[in-house]
Design a protein around this motif. Sequence first.
Motif, PDB file in Angstrom:
ATOM      1  N   ARG B 595      -3.926 -23.598  -9.299  1.00  0.00           N
ATOM      2  CA  ARG B 595      -3.028 -23.799  -8.528  1.00  0.00           C
ATOM      3  C   ARG B 595      -2.059 -24.082  -9.851  1.00  0.00           C
ATOM      4  O   ARG B 595      -0.820 -24.042  -9.287  1.00  0.00           O
ATOM      5  N   GLN B 596      -2.497 -24.601 -10.835  1.00  0.00           N
ATOM      6  CA  GLN B 596      -1.256 -24.897 -11.818  1.00  0.00           C
ATOM      7  C   GLN B 596      -0.496 -23.849 -12.300  1.00  0.00           C
ATOM      8  O   GLN B 596      -0.030 -24.299 -13.369  1.00  0.00           O
ATOM      9  N   TYR B 718      -2.187  -3.262  -3.803  1.00  0.00           N
ATOM     10  CA  TYR B 718      -1.319  -4.316  -3.440  1.00  0.00           C
ATOM     11  C   TYR B 718      -1.180  -4.902  -4.653  1.00  0.00           C
ATOM     12  O   TYR B 718      -1.498  -5.045  -5.388  1.00  0.00           O
ATOM     13  N   THR B 719      -0.112  -5.627  -3.959  1.00  0.00           N
ATOM     14  CA  THR B 719       1.027  -6.485  -5.059  1.00  0.00           C
ATOM     15  C   THR B 719       1.277  -8.215  -5.639  1.00  0.00           C
ATOM     16  O   THR B 719       0.871  -8.697  -3.715  1.00  0.00           O
ATOM     17  N   VAL B 721       4.124 -11.294  -6.191  1.00  0.00           N
ATOM     18  CA  VAL B 721       5.087 -11.614  -7.216  1.00  0.00           C
ATOM     19  C   VAL B 721       5.246 -12.376  -8.159  1.00  0.00           C
ATOM     20  O   VAL B 721       4.093 -13.082  -7.829  1.00  0.00           O
ATOM     21  N   THR B 723       5.531 -14.909  -9.649  1.00  0.00           N
ATOM     22  CA  THR B 723       5.567 -16.807  -9.620  1.00  0.00           C
ATOM     23  C   THR B 723       4.810 -16.892  -8.115  1.00  0.00           C
ATOM     24  O   THR B 723       4.345 -17.880  -8.202  1.00  0.00           O
ATOM     25  N   THR B 724       3.532 -15.962  -7.983  1.00  0.00           N
ATOM     26  CA  THR B 724       2.605 -16.759  -7.246  1.00  0.00           C
ATOM     27  C   THR B 724       1.745 -17.526  -6.998  1.00  0.00           C
ATOM     28  O   THR B 724       1.104 -17.193  -8.883  1.00  0.00           O
ATOM     29  N   SER B 725       1.018 -17.887  -7.187  1.00  0.00           N
ATOM     30  CA  SER B 725       0.133 -19.098  -7.639  1.00  0.00           C
ATOM     31  C   SER B 725      -1.099 -18.249  -7.539  1.00  0.00           C
ATOM     32  O   SER B 725      -1.342 -17.157  -7.327  1.00  0.00           O
ATOM     33  N   LYS B 728      -3.730 -18.448  -5.191  1.00  0.00           N
ATOM     34  CA  LYS B 728      -3.525 -17.329  -4.010  1.00  0.00           C
ATOM     35  C   LYS B 728      -3.506 -15.188  -4.752  1.00  0.00           C
ATOM     36  O   LYS B 728      -4.627 -15.112  -4.218  1.00  0.00           O
ATOM     37  N   THR B 729      -3.700 -15.577  -6.138  1.00  0.00           N
ATOM     38  CA  THR B 729      -3.617 -14.076  -6.646  1.00  0.00           C
ATOM     39  C   THR B 729      -5.236 -13.801  -6.955  1.00  0.00           C
ATOM     40  O   THR B 729      -5.742 -13.218  -5.914  1.00  0.00           O
ATOM     41  N   VAL B 731      -7.518 -15.269  -4.524  1.00  0.00           N
ATOM     42  CA  VAL B 731      -8.182 -15.523  -3.809  1.00  0.00           C
ATOM     43  C   VAL B 731      -7.698 -13.439  -3.049  1.00  0.00           C
ATOM     44  O   VAL B 731      -8.704 -13.440  -2.500  1.00  0.00           O
ATOM     45  N   LEU B 732      -6.396 -13.205  -2.942  1.00  0.00           N
ATOM     46  CA  LEU B 732      -6.460 -11.823  -2.935  1.00  0.00           C
ATOM     47  C   LEU B 732      -7.193 -10.814  -3.395  1.00  0.00           C
ATOM     48  O   LEU B 732      -8.097 -10.261  -3.092  1.00  0.00           O
ATOM     49  N   GLU B 735     -11.355 -11.398  -1.872  1.00  0.00           N
ATOM     50  CA  GLU B 735     -11.091 -11.317  -1.179  1.00  0.00           C
ATOM     51  C   GLU B 735     -10.893  -9.802  -0.796  1.00  0.00           C
ATOM     52  O   GLU B 735     -11.837  -9.249   0.809  1.00  0.00           O
ATOM     53  N   LEU B 736     -10.095  -8.800  -1.159  1.00  0.00           N
ATOM     54  CA  LEU B 736      -9.954  -7.410  -1.051  1.00  0.00           C
ATOM     55  C   LEU B 736     -11.073  -6.330  -1.501  1.00  0.00           C
ATOM     56  O   LEU B 736     -10.825  -5.445  -1.293  1.00  0.00           O
ATOM     57  N   LYS B 746       9.782 -10.738  -9.894  1.00  0.00           N
ATOM     58  CA  LYS B 746      10.437 -11.604  -8.859  1.00  0.00           C
ATOM     59  C   LYS B 746      11.914 -10.778  -8.669  1.00  0.00           C
ATOM     60  O   LYS B 746      12.825 -11.448  -7.661  1.00  0.00           O
TER      61      LYS B 746
END
Lengths: 779, 779
Positions: B595-596, B718-719, B721, B723-725, B728-729, B731-732, B735-736, B746
């Motif tokens: 997350r950091q 799938y893309t 940005v 600056t996405t944490s 989250k990246t 997880v994406l 999961e996919l 950005k």
Amino acid sequence: MEMEEESLRDVEQMLGKEEDDIGGMSRSISEYEGLRLRDPLLLKNNRLNTTSQIAIVGANVCPIESLDYEIIENDLFKQDWRSRARGEIRQYLLLKWMLALLIGLGTGLVAFFNNIGVENIAGFKLLLTNDLMLNHKYHQAFAVYAGCNMLLAMAAAALCAFVAPAAAGSGIPEVKAYLNGVDAPSILAPSTLFVKIFGSIFGVAAGFVVGKEGPMVHTGACIGNLLGQGGSKKYGLTWKGFKYFKNDRDRRDLITCGAAAGVAGAFRAPVGGVLFALEEAASWWRSALLWRTFFTAAVVAVVLRGFMEYCKGENCGLFGEGGLIMFDVNSVKPAYSIPDLLVVIFLGVIGGLLGSLYNYLVDKVLRTYSVINEKGPIFKIMLVMILSFLTSCCSFGVPWLSKCIPCPPHLGDQCPTVGRSGHYKNFQCPPNHYNDLASLFFTTNDDAIRNLFIAGSDKRFLLSSLLIFFVTIYILGIITYGIAIPSGLFIPVILAGASYGRVAGSLLSRFTVLDVGLFALLGAASFLGGTMRMTVSLCVILLELTNNLLMLPLVMLVLLISKSVADCFNKGVYDQIVEMKGLPYLEAHAQPYMRQLIASDVVSGPLFTLSGIEKVGNIVHALKITRHNGFPIIDEPPFSDGPELCGLVLRSHLLVLVKHKAFTMEQKEMPSIWNKFRAHDFGKAGSGKGIRLEDIELSEEEMEMYVDLHPITNRSPYTVVETTSLAKTAVLFRELGLRHLLVVPKTPGRPPIVGILTRHDFMPEHIVGLYPHCNPATK
Amino acid sequence: MEMEEESLRDVEQMLGKEEDDIGGMSRSISEYEGLRLRDPLLLKNNRLNTTSQIAIVGANVCPIESLDYEIIENDLFKQDWRSRARGEIRQYLLLKWMLALLIGLGTGLVAFFNNIGVENIAGFKLLLTNDLMLNHKYHQAFAVYAGCNMLLAMAAAALCAFVAPAAAGSGIPEVKAYLNGVDAPSILAPSTLFVKIFGSIFGVAAGFVVGKEGPMVHTGACIGNLLGQGGSKKYGLTWKGFKYFKNDRDRRDLITCGAAAGVAGAFRAPVGGVLFALEEAASWWRSALLWRTFFTAAVVAVVLRGFMEYCKGENCGLFGEGGLIMFDVNSVKPAYSIPDLLVVIFLGVIGGLLGSLYNYLVDKVLRTYSVINEKGPIFKIMLVMILSFLTSCCSFGVPWLSKCIPCPPHLGDQCPTVGRSGHYKNFQCPPNHYNDLASLFFTTNDDAIRNLFIAGSDKRFLLSSLLIFFVTIYILGIITYGIAIPSGLFIPVILAGASYGRVAGSLLSRFTVLDVGLFALLGAASFLGGTMRMTVSLCVILLELTNNLLMLPLVMLVLLISKSVADCFNKGVYDQIVEMKGLPYLEAHAQPYMRQLIASDVVSGPLFTLSGIEKVGNIVHALKITRHNGFPIIDEPPFSDGPELCGLVLRSHLLVLVKHKAFTMEQKEMPSIWNKFRAHDFGKAGSGKGIRLEDIELSEEEMEMYVDLHPITNRSPYTVVETTSLAKTAVLFRELGLRHLLVVPKTPGRPPIVGILTRHDFMPEHIVGLYPHCNPATK
């Protein structure tokens, strides 16, 4: 495909014809993120009419709400996460396990209470009637029987009609929808829980052909929700320190545990409960969740076992060993050869056909009833009363059609049965005779199933009696579901299926060596497979019910066949109800026609963006004129080089900021917000309990001030480029459990965001409305 | 946390010290998308050294490969999808079900063959030795026993060492990694299948403390893979028409079915098999898959049942009813109170501790053995021989430590046992006496477990004998895993656990009324929970094994406790092995420290982009100097307004285009490609069987030509940005089921792509290497 034509017709109605669809819970509700559309044109033009909007905000409409199963990673959350001590994380985990324990205890308790209640009330009623029957006072007996049923039915219906309308029906479709991300109005409220518990007891005790399994699942889910909210503010039951669970994600996990606990409690089938939650209820699943639901289900099993030990000592009134269904067909040793398998396959095919017919008819009946029920509480209660009288007539009247059978001499005192349960009811017969139909009709549903599952000679029931019972129960089951009482579907289907299986077993006995009791089980399996369309969980539930693992291959076979056959005709019964209730359920896989569209094809507008540091007046205006739940934040010069997408901020978070008046005079970043708030101040309130814009009073001066939205902006919203195929977009949206998905432009030089996709935009109705050539029925 | 320190040390070694790590399968392999890094500096600098790269391409290094569980939606695929008739889709679905059927049949057959083989070989060996024992020829008996064992062990080891090294070990970790998206070299090859089947028979028959369950899972997965590839080209077994399955996604589903079928076959536990696949093996799960694995498992159950019926008529040599383990403890009726529960909790805690110790020791032993095994096939075989001799000595020698017990008179002819199985082995004892240890050691593992699970008086086994057996088996189990034979972990763990449970039952008998046979079952459950860390699937497997559902709550309780206790110390044994083998396994949830960080923090370069219409020479160059498997396609003027991300094209697809020389003279779009290719021409070949760049010959002229990459470009990658944490990246990505994830800038005005994230970039080792302060151990 018939179902799809059906939904097409719905869309047509929505778009052109139905204009008077405001109050109550109606069939074809479309939502734009929490907004119930009053004007069908709104949907058509994809534009929100500002004036009509404000009118809605004032009205007390309780909308369907989408849930956000994504973690909202804003700066405040991150700061909180960083500063969170190791101990606090451990505390959170411990609390989560403790909640799972509490859900298990609570659901176990309710399951037990339910059984005690039903067995005692129904038992008392049956004993009273039995006594009158023995004295040949048949008219009085009927009056007492029908009267008791009517009173109980009215009590259940009154609770449902006046206290919590959401408690009517099975509850499984609503729980399923919740776990998919749709929160129907007050579906998990404490009042619903209360009505579900008592309504289910009264309804089952009233002799309706309904089960307690669906209501138990709903009850478990309500308990999960209640505990996850830290109690209910309305009823003065709140616990502090549950701040970590104030989000949709953790609540979802607790509700999943509750659903598993419900099945575990209803059937005493803990593994079956876990699998039910996995296969039917939950839309997202994690390994950790498997473990936690397993724990919850184990707690339920232990609690129930403890109570049953306690009840062995006659402490529980008429509650004997009978309450919690557990059919011991252990004596049957299945040994089978090829012809037996063929017979079983045949059974499965017919079961699948009858099961899908059941679904079809339930759907028709439900649609009819919903028209009646919408007319008002009185109509609801009237309908229940009619059904109650009809059921009483059937239960009391149909056994007269059967011949009296002389008791087999070797049974001695066992025939005719004294007391309320047992396989040899005397009913109207002369002494030493019994009425086989009465042992099925004139008893509780659980006892009827137990009687049907009994192994041994097929002479116990006459074929004609079984046939009569099958037809009556099949029809009663269909016309009972949908009236305003909590009503499970499992028991009616098992009853019909078991009698069908026993009929088939008697007819086919020359071709097979399998026992008729086993046939009853396989018949029940085929009906369950044909209506519910589950496989593994039903298989395990049936095995746990019957405690005989040797039947496993046969049960598996029958389930697979009946599900495959029924799938050719329509959807599972729960999916059907979800669709009928207009809950926007997201399927796990993308539809084929979605591959031909791109994300920007379905984006609906208008888009309402805010600046990173925004004027309070603008925010209030945005909150007022739209019901959007997410607003993209655009940073503009001088805070960035050009217009730049900063992230997404939620309506509920904005309301907190506005309410606490965290404003500055100038357009600048405000560091003090970091000290004023912690992440859990933005936690999600229980449904219907959030801050309301109307309650916030702002002066003219305050409206001119600024507020720094950066700390509450989710800086990492998931995005797709506008040209991404809709299928891939839908997969992303569904798999990650999103509520909002931002669509960004492909080429530079345009505003940094094209639109927001929400659940609604992926609904086939919406897409077909925009692109009629993409008919889901054709591919 | 000890494990995490361990992995930190691995990274250090990888970064600075180990330089000689090329051949064979080594511990700390890092991969940059199919590239095995020879030079540790490559990783450090995140740059690929061009010259060293080309050298690798030449060498015959078989790399770990990432799998792509995303649907590659390029124009060719879409066109194919559109034109695909309804009938073709139905054919595809039918084929999929047929394949599931075939996998079930195949695995069932292998399971049966395995049991027949083991029972006959081991039975013959034991009968031979028994005869000599009866004549008091003890030395000869030992020679024959140890000799047989040695020969069988050598056969198994030779197969593993020379034919298919990948077949050694359990296979479950590799299958698990495959289903997570990592294809280890030749792990599912036909040769591996062959060796796994025969090696497992020889290994188990040789009396090693190993099971056939892990190998059965691996066998099932291999069968699934083989069928999904449409057979094996190398062995001349190919079927056409399987073009639909030439992608990672469909293959994954088939392999999941195979894994479920493996467990179903090994334990005759079909529901347990499905749950095993769900809980332990698979990383992604869909409802449709649940149904299909259920079907496969049902087929296995039916096949096995059929064969066992056939074998009842003495058609199968020494294979009696004993082969497939099925412990009938139906006679035990568990009734328990609070003190019993406390005893069970105690059992679970100790079981968890011993289980995690087991894992710790297995890990140490494996690391030691892998050093020995890497020295060459001869060392592998030597190690197996040493272990075989040691095991023979234990099996034959330890029973001498036990006293001879006089036969209980009421048993009559049953004691001492004649023949090879039975509970009262005479061994070295005088007539009418039996040796209780011999009935555990001097038999097959299945029989030993059956003997331990027997209900009834605890006088059958002396406490001392049980203790000796427990200690010996615990140690033998640990030192046997890791030698070069197919070896399952379930049976050793169940053996040790059951003897531990029986010891505990004898010791605690004054506090509890539970039967010692039940204690053996609970002990086995506690050990399984402590090592494997599964819950629901183990629970169901144990219930299906013992055919007694009434024990459910106790088994659940013990599993939960032992898993919770063991989780405090280390990971599950399969996760441990996955980590040790250096397979980049993606966890389901993001780590807190992620997350950091943001996505661009971990992007590794250099990036190699291609134009939409590219010169052949450039493509060949790109393919030559990198081992990237995905290349972003950038459209540039005049084909677009500015540099614009068009999508992603895969190496394997480029190779097809280049091989078929679909070139044009000018830089323009080439419509003819639509007629030349169909989507399945780009289907994925079996592992190691793709087109190789070296095999393609291109003239100078051709190198100057152009090729239109648009039709094979995945237009919807799938893309995220930049600056996405990172959380989250991750997880994406997870999961996919992605292989490549594009990171886009950005702010406008920069090149349209920042980098590509692959599986490797999410590995904790990689992240900690870049950001040492993000120590996963601290949070």
